[in-house]
Enzyme design. Structure first.
Site, PDB file in Angstrom:
ATOM      1  N   GLU A   1      37.075 -18.405  13.661  1.00 35.63           N
ATOM      2  CA  GLU A   1      37.820 -17.159  13.040  1.00 35.63           C
ATOM      3  C   GLU A   1      37.037 -15.689  13.810  1.00 35.63           C
ATOM      4  OE1 GLU A   1      36.199 -16.017   9.608  1.00 35.63           O
ATOM      5  OE2 GLU A   1      36.489 -17.233   8.119  1.00 35.63           O
TER       6      GLU A   1
ATOM      7  N   CYS B   1      34.985  -9.373  17.985  1.00 34.25           N
ATOM      8  CA  CYS B   1      33.696 -10.394  17.420  1.00 34.25           C
ATOM      9  C   CYS B   1      34.406 -11.828  17.668  1.00 34.25           C
ATOM     10  CB  CYS B   1      33.874  -9.754  15.601  1.00 34.25           C
ATOM     11  SG  CYS B   1      32.366 -11.273  15.313  1.00 34.25           S
TER      12      CYS B   1
ATOM     13  N   CYS C   1      28.073 -23.644  11.310  1.00 37.90           N
ATOM     14  CA  CYS C   1      26.479 -23.398  11.726  1.00 37.90           C
ATOM     15  C   CYS C   1      25.300 -23.800  11.719  1.00 37.90           C
ATOM     16  CB  CYS C   1      26.427 -21.700  11.962  1.00 37.90           C
ATOM     17  SG  CYS C   1      24.744 -21.517  12.095  1.00 37.90           S
TER      18      CYS C   1
ATOM     19  N   CYS D   1      21.869 -19.984   7.328  1.00 35.87           N
ATOM     20  CA  CYS D   1      21.061 -18.799   6.674  1.00 35.87           C
ATOM     21  C   CYS D   1      21.561 -18.654   5.120  1.00 35.87           C
ATOM     22  CB  CYS D   1      21.041 -17.540   7.014  1.00 35.87           C
ATOM     23  SG  CYS D   1      20.732 -17.179   8.615  1.00 35.87           S
TER      24      CYS D   1
ATOM     25  N   CYS E   1      24.527 -16.691   4.135  1.00 30.86           N
ATOM     26  CA  CYS E   1      26.414 -17.115   5.144  1.00 30.86           C
ATOM     27  C   CYS E   1      26.995 -17.526   4.906  1.00 30.86           C
ATOM     28  CB  CYS E   1      25.429 -16.575   6.413  1.00 30.86           C
ATOM     29  SG  CYS E   1      26.632 -17.182   7.562  1.00 30.86           S
TER      30      CYS E   1
ATOM     31  N   CYS F   1      32.584 -12.584   7.867  1.00 31.64           N
ATOM     32  CA  CYS F   1      31.447 -13.951   8.560  1.00 31.64           C
ATOM     33  C   CYS F   1      32.004 -15.361   7.875  1.00 31.64           C
ATOM     34  CB  CYS F   1      29.818 -14.001   7.912  1.00 31.64           C
ATOM     35  SG  CYS F   1      29.567 -11.899   8.704  1.00 31.64           S
TER      36      CYS F   1
HETATM   37  N1  SAH Z   1      24.528 -16.316  14.455  1.00 32.17           N
HETATM   38  C1  SAH Z   1      24.519 -14.944  15.008  1.00 32.17           C
HETATM   39  C2  SAH Z   1      25.658 -14.429  14.921  1.00 32.17           C
HETATM   40  C3  SAH Z   1      26.669 -14.363  13.917  1.00 32.17           C
HETATM   41  S1  SAH Z   1      26.576 -14.076  11.824  1.00 32.17           S
HETATM   42  C4  SAH Z   1      23.478 -14.831  14.329  1.00 32.17           C
HETATM   43  O1  SAH Z   1      22.937 -14.821  13.311  1.00 32.17           O
HETATM   44  O2  SAH Z   1      22.935 -13.512  14.792  1.00 32.17           O
HETATM   45  C5  SAH Z   1      26.229 -11.825  13.119  1.00 32.17           C
HETATM   46  C6  SAH Z   1      25.507 -11.281  11.580  1.00 32.17           C
HETATM   47  O3  SAH Z   1      26.460 -11.144  10.320  1.00 32.17           O
HETATM   48  C7  SAH Z   1      23.869 -11.908  11.787  1.00 32.17           C
HETATM   49  O4  SAH Z   1      23.486 -10.774  11.224  1.00 32.17           O
HETATM   50  C8  SAH Z   1      24.739 -12.822   9.473  1.00 32.17           C
HETATM   51  O5  SAH Z   1      22.990 -12.741   9.196  1.00 32.17           O
HETATM   52  C9  SAH Z   1      25.467 -11.245   9.453  1.00 32.17           C
HETATM   53  N2  SAH Z   1      25.772 -12.647   8.011  1.00 32.17           N
HETATM   54  C10 SAH Z   1      26.025 -13.285   8.046  1.00 32.17           C
HETATM   55  N3  SAH Z   1      26.742 -13.361   6.132  1.00 32.17           N
HETATM   56  C11 SAH Z   1      26.690 -12.112   5.995  1.00 32.17           C
HETATM   57  C12 SAH Z   1      27.273 -11.783   4.937  1.00 32.17           C
HETATM   58  N4  SAH Z   1      27.847 -11.933   4.002  1.00 32.17           N
HETATM   59  N5  SAH Z   1      26.749 -10.165   4.913  1.00 32.17           N
HETATM   60  C13 SAH Z   1      26.974  -9.087   6.321  1.00 32.17           C
HETATM   61  N6  SAH Z   1      26.351  -9.417   7.226  1.00 32.17           N
HETATM   62  C14 SAH Z   1      26.379 -11.147   7.019  1.00 32.17           C
END
Ligand code: SAH
Length: 351
Positions: A93, A113, A120, A124, A127, A341
């Site tokens: 995406e 973006c 990944c 987390c 996510c 995401c």
């Molecule tokens: N792996 C990298 C970049 C990808 S995620 C990182 O962790 O920074 C980009 C951002 O979106 C990160 O800060 C991540 O924690 C956040 N993110 C992931 N899922 C999310 C969600 N459901 N709502 C808001 N932010 C989210």
């Protein structure tokens, strides 16, 4: 046999040397670069100032397109989301965001973006991208081509890049750097290094390595917790690189670069949104002269997490202000198209 090379993974220097091997002068390579990066050609056959024989050779030697748009979705706020298919049928995406408060200031900006991996590995808890693990790294061409295809499909010149799509960019370090050099190059996409932000989950050795690169890109770190106790609950990576080490790496980055870095902090109801966390985050950000992007959590189907109400988000921000820390409360765009995401991909793969 399939020994074709991705032309969008190559630097100008490399292309010139490939052309020399084909008995072609350097200016021919420059003509091809112009077709790719300025004129948005999507086949070698369109390159009308090259001979038919050379076009044939190029078609046999190189792949031109690395990603193919399957779906696009428009949100009401004009955020546009693209689902791309790769040649091995993997899905990624990419999002086009007209203005990104907190990331860029002016509304004539167009930020893309980009994703750097299929899936990944960091899992987390909140996510969608990590729910099914990592399948593979993207090639440099696949990273670069997300930007080129979006410029072509939208008719907009992209001004900013945030590497905040699917995947952990610093876990795909070499391809990422190769791609960013092409995105930055005057012969390539031509986006200034200061308009490129890489976001990381917090890979300490790679943050230091990035600090020592000549290219002056911006760094954002996904903090999401101001103590090990809270961060560990939602980000397993914190066990490998606890806050103390992460913040030391951030310090190194900030001092090497003399530039403000950013902490991203998603606000999840009852998990990391206490005022105690806000005070601790304020102290950390103050010490590192960092800016904070507060992002109310975007709910993911099947996950239990919620965003706090608006007042609570505001209180959190006020607490940061009391530490003299600059923050933005990002009213995130594109929630109605699952811009957050990995959600569009997840839904498509599951259906
Ligand atoms: N792996 C990298 C970049 C990808 S995620 C990182 O962790 O920074 C980009 C951002 O979106 C990160 O800060 C991540 O924690 C956040 N993110 C992931 N899922 C999310 C969600 N459901 N709502 C808001 N932010 C989210």
């Amino acid at each position: 046999m399939n020994a074709k090379e991705d032309i969008k993974s190559l630097s100008r220097e490399e292309l010139v040397s490939r052309f020399a091997a084909l008995g072609q002068p350097a200016y021919r390579a420059d003509q091809v670069l112009q077709w790719i990066y300025e004129k948005q050609a999507d086949s070698f056959d369109q390159m009308s100032n090259l001979s038919a024989a050379l076009r044939g050779k190029l078609t046999a030697s190189f792949d031109l397109n690395a990603v193919h748009a399957l779906k696009t979705r428009n949100a009401t706020d004009t955020t546009e989301k693209f689902l791309f298919q790769l040649r091995d049928h993997s899905l990624i995406e990419t999002v086009l965001i007209p203005a990104t408060p907190g990331l860029t200031s002016s509304s004539d900006r167009h930020t893309v973006c980009v994703s750097t991996q299929v899936g990944c590995a960091f899992a987390c808890k909140f996510c969608a991208s990590g729910l099914e693990g990592v399948k593979r790294n993207l090639t440099a061409a696949e990273i670069v081509d997300q930007v080129l295809q979006i410029q072509k499909l939208s008719g907009e010149k992209v001004s900013n890049i945030v590497v905040m799509g699917m995947g952990e960019p610093l876990a795909n370090y070499n391809n990422l750097l190769r791609a960013l050099k092409i995105i930055n190059a005057p012969w390539g996409v031509g986006i200034g290094a200061r308009k490129i932000t890489v976001s990381t989950v917090g890979l300490v050795p790679r943050i230091k390595q990035l600090a020592d690169e000549p290219m002056q890109i911006r760094l954002a770190v996904s903090l999401h917790g101001a103590t090990d106790e809270v961060r560990e609950k939602i980000m397993p990576v914190n066990r490998k690189f606890p806050l103390k080490e992460l913040l030391a790496a951030c310090d190194y980055y900030a001092n090497t670069r003399k530039r403000m870095m950013t902490f991203e902090y998603i606000l999840i109801d009852g998990v990391n949104d206490s005022l105690e966390q806000a005070h601790k985050l304020g102290a950390i950000a103050k010490r590192l002269h960092a800016k904070v992007n507060l992002i109310p959590y975007n709910p993911v189907e099947g996950l239990p997490w919620k965003r706090p109400d608006r007042d609570r988000c505001k209180m959190f921000q006020h607490t940061l202000q009391s530490h003299d820390v600059t923050s933005t409360l990002r009213m995130e765009k594109g929630t109605d198209i699952n811009a957050a995401c990995g959600q569009l991909r997840l839904q498509t793969e599951r259906s």
